[in-house]
Enzyme design. Structure first.
Site, PDB file in Angstrom:
ATOM      1  N   LYS A 157      57.084  11.773  55.464  1.00  0.00           N
ATOM      2  CA  LYS A 157      57.836  13.022  55.312  1.00  0.00           C
ATOM      3  C   LYS A 157      58.812  13.218  56.459  1.00  0.00           C
ATOM      4  CE  LYS A 157      54.538  15.754  52.657  1.00  0.00           C
ATOM      5  NZ  LYS A 157      53.865  17.059  52.578  1.00  0.00           N
ATOM      6  N   GLY A 163      62.579  20.353  50.685  1.00  0.00           N
ATOM      7  CA  GLY A 163      63.188  20.106  49.386  1.00  0.00           C
ATOM      8  C   GLY A 163      62.958  18.701  48.862  1.00  0.00           C
ATOM      9  N   LYS A 200      48.097  12.169  54.853  1.00  0.00           N
ATOM     10  CA  LYS A 200      47.272  11.585  53.806  1.00  0.00           C
ATOM     11  C   LYS A 200      47.700  12.177  52.465  1.00  0.00           C
ATOM     12  CE  LYS A 200      43.605   9.658  51.817  1.00  0.00           C
ATOM     13  NZ  LYS A 200      43.510   8.199  51.616  1.00  0.00           N
ATOM     14  N   HIS A 207      50.395  22.078  43.714  1.00  0.00           N
ATOM     15  CA  HIS A 207      51.263  22.641  44.750  1.00  0.00           C
ATOM     16  C   HIS A 207      51.231  24.161  44.583  1.00  0.00           C
ATOM     17  CE1 HIS A 207      55.166  22.116  47.225  1.00  0.00           C
ATOM     18  NE2 HIS A 207      54.745  23.370  47.347  1.00  0.00           N
ATOM     19  N   GLU A 287      53.506  23.191  54.483  1.00  0.00           N
ATOM     20  CA  GLU A 287      54.627  23.598  55.328  1.00  0.00           C
ATOM     21  C   GLU A 287      54.865  25.081  55.129  1.00  0.00           C
ATOM     22  OE1 GLU A 287      58.000  21.343  54.049  1.00  0.00           O
ATOM     23  OE2 GLU A 287      58.258  22.483  52.210  1.00  0.00           O
ATOM     24  N   ASN A 289      58.074  27.832  54.668  1.00  0.00           N
ATOM     25  CA  ASN A 289      59.500  28.071  54.488  1.00  0.00           C
ATOM     26  C   ASN A 289      59.826  29.451  55.040  1.00  0.00           C
ATOM     27  OD1 ASN A 289      59.025  26.418  51.426  1.00  0.00           O
ATOM     28  ND2 ASN A 289      60.209  25.597  53.105  1.00  0.00           N
ATOM     29  N   ARG A 291      62.175  31.563  54.937  1.00  0.00           N
ATOM     30  CA  ARG A 291      63.362  32.059  54.233  1.00  0.00           C
ATOM     31  C   ARG A 291      62.934  32.564  52.864  1.00  0.00           C
ATOM     32  NH1 ARG A 291      63.603  28.086  50.452  1.00  0.00           N
ATOM     33  NH2 ARG A 291      63.145  25.954  51.113  1.00  0.00           N
ATOM     34  N   VAL A 294      63.614  29.794  46.365  1.00  0.00           N
ATOM     35  CA  VAL A 294      64.330  29.739  45.090  1.00  0.00           C
ATOM     36  C   VAL A 294      63.556  30.503  44.016  1.00  0.00           C
ATOM     37  CG1 VAL A 294      65.155  28.214  43.246  1.00  0.00           C
ATOM     38  CG2 VAL A 294      65.406  27.526  45.638  1.00  0.00           C
TER      39      VAL A 294
END
Length: 503
Positions: A157, A163, A200, A207, A287, A289, A291, A294
């Protein structure tokens, strides 16, 4: 006090923010490039400024110029998503130059923007993290060593950005070196930072993400979760809330962990914590985000919250307008991202002019878009042209409303992913809610989307005849003759109209 808002973005997200500003009676400022001079967000805003140096300049990454426009107009800056939205240096410059940045602090953006640092912070805050490296890997020898320690399969990654850029799944050592090279290259091109770290890989993961909202006084609430497992090339294409997979006990635990972590790092504004969840409901931090996401309309539909409004209020120094117990979750919502891509041709980009656009209407339908008939979809920007969202009293109702909306949604002149979404909504695995991030690769019949050639010669003859008829009709309508001496012009034009109508 925020008296004006500049959106450092374009397209549907700029329109989304402008519309809330209009409800709040806040004047708006748009920026645009030469390519976007005919864009809807440029027409909608009270003020608009071109940031292109010439016709070939298509960049929106102009922090100096954007800040100058903000100072000139006295506007706060909302970054939307993408572009400068998670650029800590830009947020810090706003703070230093007295321009209100409608988002979290620059320090938090910086910490959470570096994925390995974010993992350390979340781990210290008691959030489960996927096994992997706490530092970036610098060469293939180091990658091989870590891969053996963690165990295949692994994910490479990008250290910065998101994205799906710079992300590669590696199942064995044979494909490791090429995957590392490609990940570094893509990360460098996308984010200006080619550093890579290792996690891993969770087999058949879901998700799941949690929407949070905080203010500058230490108050943080969650706005429940979104299921984002329908993905193509690591990009989300369909999202829904609530997740049909997550059990209530797991949900409560995950939401509590997300809120507590945000309180510990002093987070304010809207943000999203993303998790990977295995088949046994174990969840791991992926992670954050820092902000607006979408897919935020999904959350807004099931909670009644206007996230953009609350971001503006928090940036202006106001406390959150409600507590956790005030947030009422109701029904279910689903969102389809509409891309200018050809699903029958491996989702290749489909730029061009939109000739016809008929938008779906009716109850429980929301469309966030900046497209219109006559608008040219450019290759220079993200191909997403709209987000279609529907609500229902339950998941089945939301899906039925989406199926109806997709049938009504007509876009001609370019290819779109509308047919793809229609196929997904009829897929048995999707309807049962038993899908994960491998859905498109393992449960979706891609053969059904392949282009079907019609070899019947009669079809070609009919098509040619129709085209000839239309050309003759157009020619006759444009035909001009000289009126007779003394003839009334009204009669003359009447004869021309009758001639055209006869065709």
């Amino acid at each position: 006090m925020i008296k004006k808002v500049l959106v450092a973005n374009r397209g549907e997200i700029a329109m989304r923010i402008f519309r809330t500003c209009r409800v709040m009676n806040i004047p708006t400022v748009a920026i645009y490039t030469h390519v976007d001079r005919g864009a809807l967000h440029v027409r909608y805003a009270e003020e608009a400024y071109c940031i292109s140096e010439d016709e070939t300049d298509t960049s929106y990454l102009k922090p100096d110029l954007i800040l100058a426009i903000a100072r000139k107009t006295g506007a706060a800056i909302h970054p939307g998503y993408g572009f400068l939205s998670e650029n800590a240096d830009f947020a810090r410059r706003c703070e230093e130059e007295g321009v209100i940045f409608i988002g979290p602090s620059a320090d938090v953006i910086a910490k959470m923007g570096i994925k390995t640092e974010a993992r350390k912070i979340m781990k210290a805050a008691g959030v489960p993290v996927v096994p992997g490296t706490e530092e970036p890997v610098n060469n293939i020898a180091e990658v091989r060593k870590v891969a053996k320690e963690v165990g295949y399969p692994i994910m490479l990654k990008a250290l910065a950005g998101g994205g799906g850029k710079g992300m590669r799944l590696v199942r064995d050592e044979e494909g490791l070196e090429e995957a590392f090279r490609l990940s570094c290259s893509e990360a460098g091109n996308s984010f200006g930072n080619d550093a890579i770290y290792i996690e891993k890989y969770i087999e058949n993961p879901h998700h799941i993400e949690v929407q949070v909202l905080g203010d500058k006084y230490g108050n943080v609430i969650h706005l429940y979760e979104r299921e984002c497992s329908i993905q193509r090339r690591n990009q989300k294409v369909i999202e829904e809330s609530p997740s049909p997979f997550v059990k209530e006990e797991t949900r409560k635990k995950m939401l509590a962990v997300a809120v507590e972590a945000c309180k510990k790092i002093g987070y304010y504004s809207a943000g999203t914590l993303e998790f990977m969840m295995d088949k046994d409901q174990n969840f791991y931090f992926l992670e954050m985000n820092t902000r607006l996401q979408v897919e935020h309309p999904v959350t807004e539909e099931v909670t009644g919250v206007d996230l953009v409004r609350d971001m503006i209020l928090v940036a202006a120094g106001n406390p959150l307008p409600y507590k956790q117990e005030d947030v009422e979750f109701r029904g279910a919502a689903i969102e389809c991202r509409i891309y200018a891509e050809d699903p029958e041709n491996n989702f290749m980009p489909s730029p061009g002019v939109i000739k016809v656009r008929e938008a779906p209407e009716g109850r429980n339908v929301r469309l966030d878009s900046a497209a219109y008939a006559g608008f040219e979809v450019s290759l220079h920007y993200d191909p997403m042209i709209a987000k279609l969202c529907t609500w229902g009293r339950n998941r089945e109702s939301a899906i039925s409303n989406m199926a109806r909306a997709l049938r009504e949604y007509k876009i001609l002149g370019i290819k779109t992913t509308i047919p793809f979404h229609q196929r997904v909504l009829h897929n048995e695995t999707f309807l049962k809610g038993n899908y994960d991030t491998t859905f498109i690769d393992t449960k979706f019949d891609k053969e059904d989307l392949k282009r079907r050639q019609n070899n019947d010669p009669l079809v070609a003859v009919i098509a040619a005849a129709i085209k000839h008829f239309e050309q003759e009709k157009e020619a006759s309508a444009r035909m001009t003759t000289v009126p007779l001496v003394g003839e009334s012009l009204w009669k003359y034009y009447g004869k021309l109209q009758m001639t055209a109508n006869n065709y």
